[in-house]
Design an enzyme around this catalytic site. Structure first.
Site, short mmCIF file in Angstrom:
data_model
loop_
_atom_site.label_atom_id
_atom_site.label_comp_id
_atom_site.label_asym_id
_atom_site.label_seq_id
_atom_site.Cartn_x
_atom_site.Cartn_y
_atom_site.Cartn_z
CB CYS A 158 4.82 2.05 -8.55
SG CYS A 158 6.38 1.01 -7.82
CG HIS A 193 3.40 -2.45 -9.48
ND1 HIS A 193 3.76 -1.27 -9.76
CD2 HIS A 193 2.28 -2.46 -9.97
CE1 HIS A 193 2.79 -0.54 -10.31
NE2 HIS A 193 1.97 -1.35 -10.39
CB SER A 210 2.42 0.72 -13.90
OG SER A 210 3.16 -0.45 -14.50
#
Length: 355
Positions: A158, A193, A210
């Site tokens: 990510c 994330h 992701s």
């Protein structure tokens, strides 16, 4: 998000296996510790992951460490690793073509082409991040790392996807880019994330990578920033994750040679302790502030406007004697005539020329 499943079909060549590999311009010695030292969490969701600090070609230590990690976490373990490493023939992985913008393309089409390119690179499940991303590094250095991603064509995570997305959207001033980070909680562990937020023509969306399709790219259809964030939050709920914090950075400038680092967390919201109405209020206020900053920088720092108000840019001249000191010498009969004479020595911006 970091993952523990191994994807062994897209692994890089070890050092010496491919002579055409480029050496990273910021290569450094490899640390023997498991912590990669990247700004991204080295332990995410209770699972350690490594960072390649040796550049390319990957050195033997990083190469062996990656395979050891894969053998530990993959369901078939060492058997699968041995089958791949001892194979007499392995198919050569395809190298996707970097997308090129065409005048006939709309902005949504261009963003989709970039996202498709990232998907072709695939998400990195090996447990080793191939490209070191130091968040406080100048933007120019991060863009060099992004170029390296396009050359090596390896799977990315990510954080790498955010840097690559910035690189590929450079030169499109109608597209504003900003980082959006999430901290979530699930089954006793915290997960991190990050995606690249996009703003264009009054609509919000995102680019990213992701393991979950709902947690990466979002179409350029959201009217407000809060709508985009709430959509991510709803997507997390599908996987029983509770969003704890949301961090939003500033717009990234379209200047690939800038020495300015990316601002990753200008706004931090503890969303788990806030009502949605309050979250929306904070996000929309922040979104307005960001949009105003696009319009103001040229005027806010313009020397011409500052000077037109009769204010000096020089600290020394700003410390000139105030008019009140002239009043103290009113006893001198020659003072009024001298004052008129002094006015003739002022230039057009109000500076007094002293001899």
């Amino acid at each position: 998000m970091t993952g523990s499943a191994a994807d062994t079909h897209r692994c890089p060549h070890p050092k010496g296996a491919k002579g055409t590999r480029s050496r990273s311009s910021h290569a450094r010695p490899v640390s023997l510790a498991t912590s990669g030292g990247s700004e991204e969490e080295d332990k995410d969701g209770g699972v350690l992951f490594h960072v390649n600090k040796s550049g390319f070609p990957i050195d033997s230590h990083t190469w062996e460490r990656m395979w050891m990690h894969v053998a530990k976490v993959h369901p078939k373990g060492g058997e699968m690793v041995g089958a791949i490493r001892n194979a007499a023939f392995l198919a050569k992985p395809s190298i996707p073509q970097v997308p090129n913008y065409r005048l006939s393309m709309t902005i949504p089409d261009w963003l989709q082409a970039i996202q498709n390119y990232m998907k072709t690179l695939q998400y990195n499940h090996t447990g080793t991040q191939f490209f070191e991303i130091r968040k406080m590094r100048p933007l120019s250095g991060l863009m060099e790392t992004a170029k390296e991603m396009t050359r090596e064509s390896l799977p990315i995570k990510c954080l790498e996807a955010v840097i690559l997305g910035i690189y590929l959207t450079n030169g499109q001033p109608s597209i504003e880019r900003f980082p959006i980070s999430f901290k979530t909680y699930f089954s006793g562990n915290y997960f991190h994330h990050v995606v690249l937020g996009i703003y264009c023509n009054g609509r919000y969306g995102s680019l990213g990578m992701s393991r979950r399709a709902e947690l990466m790219d979002k179409p350029l259809t959201f009217r407000t920033l809060s709508d985009l964030i709430f959509d991510f939050e709803d997507s997390y709920k599908k996987y029983l994750h509770t969003v704890k914090k949301v961090k939003i950075g500033l717009y990234v400038p379209h200047e690939p040679h800038s020495f300015q680092p990316i601002e990753w967390k200008q706004l931090v919201l503890n969303v788990s302790k806030m009502l949605r109405a309050d979250i929306r209020k904070e996000l929309e206020k922040y979104a307005r502030d960001m949009r105003m900053k696009i319009l103001k920088p040229a005027s806010a720092h313009s020397p011409t406007q500052v000077r037109s108000r009769g204010k000096s840019l020089s600290p020394r001249r700003r410390q000139a004697s105030p008019p009140r000191r002239l009043g103290r010498r009113e006893k001198s009969p020659a003072l009024p005539e001298k004052k008129v004479a002094d006015l003739s020595t002022l230039n057009e911006v109000g500076y007094q020329i002293r001899i």
